[in-house]
Design an enzyme around this catalytic site. Structure first.
Site, PDB file in Angstrom:
ATOM      1  N   ASP A  10      27.576   2.491 -10.684  1.00  0.00           N
ATOM      2  CA  ASP A  10      28.207   1.761  -9.600  1.00  0.00           C
ATOM      3  C   ASP A  10      27.047   1.429  -8.657  1.00  0.00           C
ATOM      4  OD1 ASP A  10      30.016   0.673  -7.913  1.00  0.00           O
ATOM      5  OD2 ASP A  10      30.829   2.562  -7.173  1.00  0.00           O
ATOM      6  N   CYS A  32      32.824  42.388 -28.414  1.00  0.00           N
ATOM      7  CA  CYS A  32      32.720  41.280 -29.357  1.00  0.00           C
ATOM      8  C   CYS A  32      33.837  40.282 -29.153  1.00  0.00           C
ATOM      9  CB  CYS A  32      32.783  41.796 -30.780  1.00  0.00           C
ATOM     10  SG  CYS A  32      34.397  42.453 -31.163  1.00  0.00           S
ATOM     11  N   CYS A  48      37.391  41.431 -29.106  1.00  0.00           N
ATOM     12  CA  CYS A  48      37.869  42.001 -27.835  1.00  0.00           C
ATOM     13  C   CYS A  48      38.366  40.867 -26.951  1.00  0.00           C
ATOM     14  CB  CYS A  48      36.738  42.719 -27.113  1.00  0.00           C
ATOM     15  SG  CYS A  48      35.842  43.898 -28.120  1.00  0.00           S
TER      16      CYS A  48
HETATM   17  P1  ADP Z   1      29.524  -2.640  -4.201  1.00  0.00           P
HETATM   18  O1  ADP Z   1      29.668  -2.773  -5.663  1.00  0.00           O
HETATM   19  O2  ADP Z   1      28.235  -3.224  -3.718  1.00  0.00           O
HETATM   20  O3  ADP Z   1      29.796  -1.273  -3.674  1.00  0.00           O
HETATM   21  P2  ADP Z   1      31.909  -3.467  -2.713  1.00  0.00           P
HETATM   22  O4  ADP Z   1      33.050  -3.501  -3.633  1.00  0.00           O
HETATM   23  O5  ADP Z   1      31.842  -2.346  -1.749  1.00  0.00           O
HETATM   24  O6  ADP Z   1      30.570  -3.620  -3.555  1.00  0.00           O
HETATM   25  O7  ADP Z   1      31.816  -4.834  -1.941  1.00  0.00           O
HETATM   26  C1  ADP Z   1      31.689  -6.028  -2.648  1.00  0.00           C
HETATM   27  C2  ADP Z   1      31.126  -7.129  -1.796  1.00  0.00           C
HETATM   28  O8  ADP Z   1      32.021  -7.433  -0.746  1.00  0.00           O
HETATM   29  C3  ADP Z   1      29.831  -6.796  -1.103  1.00  0.00           C
HETATM   30  O9  ADP Z   1      28.733  -7.057  -1.927  1.00  0.00           O
HETATM   31  C4  ADP Z   1      29.861  -7.725   0.086  1.00  0.00           C
HETATM   32  O10 ADP Z   1      29.478  -9.022  -0.318  1.00  0.00           O
HETATM   33  C5  ADP Z   1      31.329  -7.787   0.419  1.00  0.00           C
HETATM   34  N1  ADP Z   1      31.699  -6.849   1.476  1.00  0.00           N
HETATM   35  C6  ADP Z   1      32.401  -5.732   1.378  1.00  0.00           C
HETATM   36  N2  ADP Z   1      32.586  -5.140   2.562  1.00  0.00           N
HETATM   37  C7  ADP Z   1      31.941  -5.922   3.471  1.00  0.00           C
HETATM   38  C8  ADP Z   1      31.757  -5.860   4.901  1.00  0.00           C
HETATM   39  N3  ADP Z   1      32.234  -4.860   5.646  1.00  0.00           N
HETATM   40  N4  ADP Z   1      31.050  -6.856   5.471  1.00  0.00           N
HETATM   41  C9  ADP Z   1      30.543  -7.838   4.748  1.00  0.00           C
HETATM   42  N5  ADP Z   1      30.694  -7.959   3.426  1.00  0.00           N
HETATM   43  C10 ADP Z   1      31.387  -7.027   2.780  1.00  0.00           C
END
Ligand code: ADP
Ligand code: MG
Length: 752
Positions: free
Chosen positions: A444, A20, A23
């Protein structure tokens, strides 16, 4: 002086002899008192203890000694070096049940004639008079009391030796009072007659009461132990998913070998209808695999060379060969089992309530029983001694807190197991508990609401660069990028037969884009501020892409914008209905994204979300969550584990959804709510119910309504309460994940 750094270790081992919540409390206190012990969780549902301790100051022998000192058996020969349930030991359960079985048989065989004796004296005077013979009754009741019922004495004496009490103290004191009084009445009838007790100089006997209480409580424990073993069914069926053997090709020879002998890089053959033995990558052949048992994903998943397969999932009609990539404890299935066991071995915050109550409960009940006895003796109607005795016994028996220790852990066991069956892994009992209060779910965006596999939809060059050259430059800059947008650009270039060049220098700017040096030129790809000033010529197409929910990616050479690449990520099929379902449950849904406002808004609209946090840098995401949380709201953040759910980056998440379906969020919340509801019901049955009946048992209602609680009824109610609790927890096994909400605009497929 040696000043060693603490070496924290976690071990779990089975503990035998617990009955129980008291314990649990006692073992917890004893183990916690060991120097170096940081945390203890004793689990009645799994008959085990999990201890976190500093190896420099304590050792397993000291822990075992503490458990033994508390009066229980620590099976450190079955130790698990982590916080999992030690390998569920069927032999202990079996022995425990077998022990209870013979006790029940003996007790029942002797109690039934005693009850006939009771009937002879009350409702069935036609029965043979011998049944009511005091000496026969004594002879029948004695073995029940001291042989079948020796468990209660053993445990009560054990507690007494440590100057504490447990529920067996209540059973032992209660039945001993009934038996002891009857014994004196048989041996010295005049003793009570002189005190005016009994009719015609024959005081009433309560051998039947004592024996029936013992029998009923034993039966209750038996049913409870049996039901309890079923709470770990989910784990057992998960473990059983992995086949016992695997067909492996070694040195050109095919052979069936035991699963434990499969090693990484083995070539494994899977035939139609078989379960896949370990994790791996398909080499040859094609098939569809039912992964529902691991990921909760209901549709079969097509597998072709290069695809990942998960051990334990079931192959459909094709056959294929794969290369083993993870075996033994490393497989996804093994890690799921481990995680679930860890969660099951952890303590839910709500259990603190039960723990606090049990600590004071038994002594309080003993006191109430004593008061009941005295009050009835002094102020009760004649025969006041008999009233006093029976009512005090009823109080002792009805108030046993045995079910209290089971209320929370049994539900947690079943709830986490059920979660695993549906691809929802709770990290701990606390995570399971917390989720039911969630007010806000933040997605996200990338990979949760969307597939997370964007495609290039448009290539819009300006300033004299042609489209292929634009794509080549962008892809070259993105070659080293791990961002889905970057990968999409590289893929698009290759699909058009353009091989990206190797950049001389490369730098990723998180949440924004990349910077690279290609053919001596400075190339920037990404959001407008990464890629340089906004070019007037890019405005129009950029706005059109954004309005359609696509991400416009700017490409610039040496600071001058030369074109736009449109990248689109498709909304997951289940997103819209999952969002609708969450909102229907009164949960606010927020989309968090690094995308710019217009794009974000377009995507949110198609997912049915109207609250968005756009343009948020990766580093700021945590701060946004904190801000949402600041006004006391409980916020759940849904993000994607890099590499998908199967690569278990899940050790850090409170809850992991194995499948990619956002509907899993709804399932997780619903399961958390169902489990908490179940725990509350259990606590009610375990506690409120017994506590509420104490006044009735004490006879408080007698002056008004004439109601008393017969000790036999009290015993039946008590035995029922722990069976009720475990059975109620098992009801959770019937939990069905909520169906996706069918709302206008959502296609609902029906098969006739
Ligand atoms: P999410 O919320 O889509 O994960 P991130 O924070 O990863 O967004 O990226 C935000 C924005 O930055 C993307 O929507 C894109 O426009 C730009 N971005 C990020 N990394 C890259 C990359 N390697 N090449 C081109 N654009 C990029
Ligand atoms: Mg991202």
């Amino acid at each position: 002086m040696t000043d060693k750094a603490p070496a924290i270790e976690i071990v779990s081992f089975p503990v035998e002899g617990m009955t129980c919540a008291s314990c649990v409390n006692r073992i917890t206190r004893f183990v916690r008192a060991v120097d170096g012990v940081e945390d203890v969780n004793v689990n009645l549902a799994t008959d085990s203890a999990t201890v976190r301790f500093d190896r420099q100051r304590a050792g397993v022998p000291a822990l075992a000694a503490a458990v033994e000192a508390a009066g229980y058996v620590a099976r450190v020969d079955h130790i698990a070096d982590d916080a999992t349930t030690p390998s569920i030991e069927p032999s202990y359960q079996e022995r425990h049940l077998a022990d209870l079985r013979w006790r029940i048989v003996l007790a029942t065989a002797l109690t039934v004639p005693l009850l006939f004796g009771l009937a002879r004296m009350t409702v069935a005077p036609f029965l043979p008079a011998v049944l009511a013979d005091p000496w026969l009754q004594l002879a029948l009741a004695t073995p029940v009391q001291f042989i079948a019922g020796s468990v209660f004495y053993r445990s009560a004496l054990n507690a007494l030796r440590h100057r504490t009490t447990d529920m067996d103290t209540l059973v032992a004191v209660g039945t001993t009072a009934a038996y002891g009084y009857s014994l004196v009445a048989v041996l010295f009838p005049r003793f009570f007659a002189a005190a005016g007790i009994g009719v015609d100089g024959a005081p009433p006997l309560y051998f039947d009461t004592a024996a029936t209480i013992v029998t009923l409580i034993l039966v209750g424990r038996y049913l409870e132990a049996q039901a309890r073993s079923r709470t770990s069914d989910a784990i057992r069926s998960l473990v059983a998913l992995a086949p016992r053997t695997a067909r492996v090709v070694r040195a050109g020879m095919e052979a069936d070998i035991p699963l434990a002998e499969v090693v990484v890089a083995d070539r494994v053959i899977v035939r139609p209808g078989e379960h896949i033995p370990v994790d791996g990558i398909v080499l040859e052949g094609r098939s569809a695999v039912d992964e529902s048992m691991v990921t909760g994903e209901s549709m079969p998943v097509d597998k072709a060379p290069g695809d990942e397969v998960i051990g334990g999932t079931m192959n459909s009609s094709g056959s294929f060969e794969f290369r083993a990539s993870r075996v033994g404890a490393e497989t996804v299935l093994a890690r799921i089992v481990h995680l679930v066991q860890e969660a099951q071995a952890s303590r839910a915050p709500i259990q603190r309530l039960a723990d606090a109550v049990t600590g004071v409960f038994v002594p309080a009940v003993l006191a109430i029983a004593a008061i009941t006895f005295v009050v009835w003796l002094v102020a009760g109607p004649t025969p006041s001694f008999n009233f006093a005795l029976l009512n005090a016994i009823a109080v002792l028996i009805i108030a046993c807190p045995c079910a209290l220790g089971l209320a929370t852990p049994t539900s947690v066991m079943v709830g986490t197991g059920k979660g695993a069956e549906n691809g929802v892994l709770f990290r701990s009992a606390e995570a399971l508990e917390r989720l039911h209060e969630v007010d806000v779910v933040v997605f996200d965006k990338t990979g949760t609401l969307t597939e997370g596999r964007p495609r290039v939809t448009d290539v819009v060059p300006v300033a004299g660069v042609d489209a292929d050259e634009l794509l080549r430059l962008a892809a070259s800059a993105e070659r080293g990028s791990e961002h889905p947008v970057g990968e999409a650009i590289v893929r698009a270039a290759r699909e058009r037969g353009i091989e990206p060049a190797a950049p001389d220098a490369f730098e990723a700017i998180a949440g924004s884009g990349v910077r690279a040096s290609v053919d001596g030129q400075q190339i920037r790809v990404g959001r407008s501020e990464t890629a340089g000033a906004d070019a007037e010529a890019l405005k129009g197409p950029g706005e059109r892409m954004a309005a359609a929910g696509n991400t416009p990616v700017v490409v610039s050479i040496d600071g001058a914008p030369v074109g736009l690449i449109g990248v689109a990520d498709t909304i997951r099929i289940g997103s819209r209905s999952a969002v609708a379902e969450l909102r229907r449950r009164g949960i606010e849904v927020v989309m968090l994204t690094g995308d710019e406002d217009v794009t974000a808004r377009a995507i949110a609209r198609s997912a049915g979300i109207d609250e968005i946090l756009a343009g948020v840098r990766p580093a700021e995401k945590a701060a946004e969550i904190r801000r949402l949380r600041s006004d006391g709201r409980v916020v759940a953040m849904v993000g994607i584990a890099m590499g998908g759910g199967t690569d278990i980056a899940i050790e850090s998440a409170a809850v992991t959804l194995m499948g990619g379906d956002p509907q899993g969020v709804v399932t997780a919340v619903a399961l958390s709510k169902a489990t908490m509801r179940n725990i509350r019901q259990n606590l009610f049955w375990a506690f409120a119910y017994n506590a509420a009946l104490i006044p009735l048992a004490a006879g408080v209602l007698y002056p008004v309504t004439g109601w008393l609680l017969d000790p036999i009824v009290a015993a039946a109610a008590m035995a029922l309460s722990s069976v009720t609790v475990v059975t109620n927890a098992l009801r959770l096994r019937g939990f069905e994940p909520p169906a996706a909400a069918g709302e206008p605009g959502t296609a609902v497929l029906r098969t006739a």
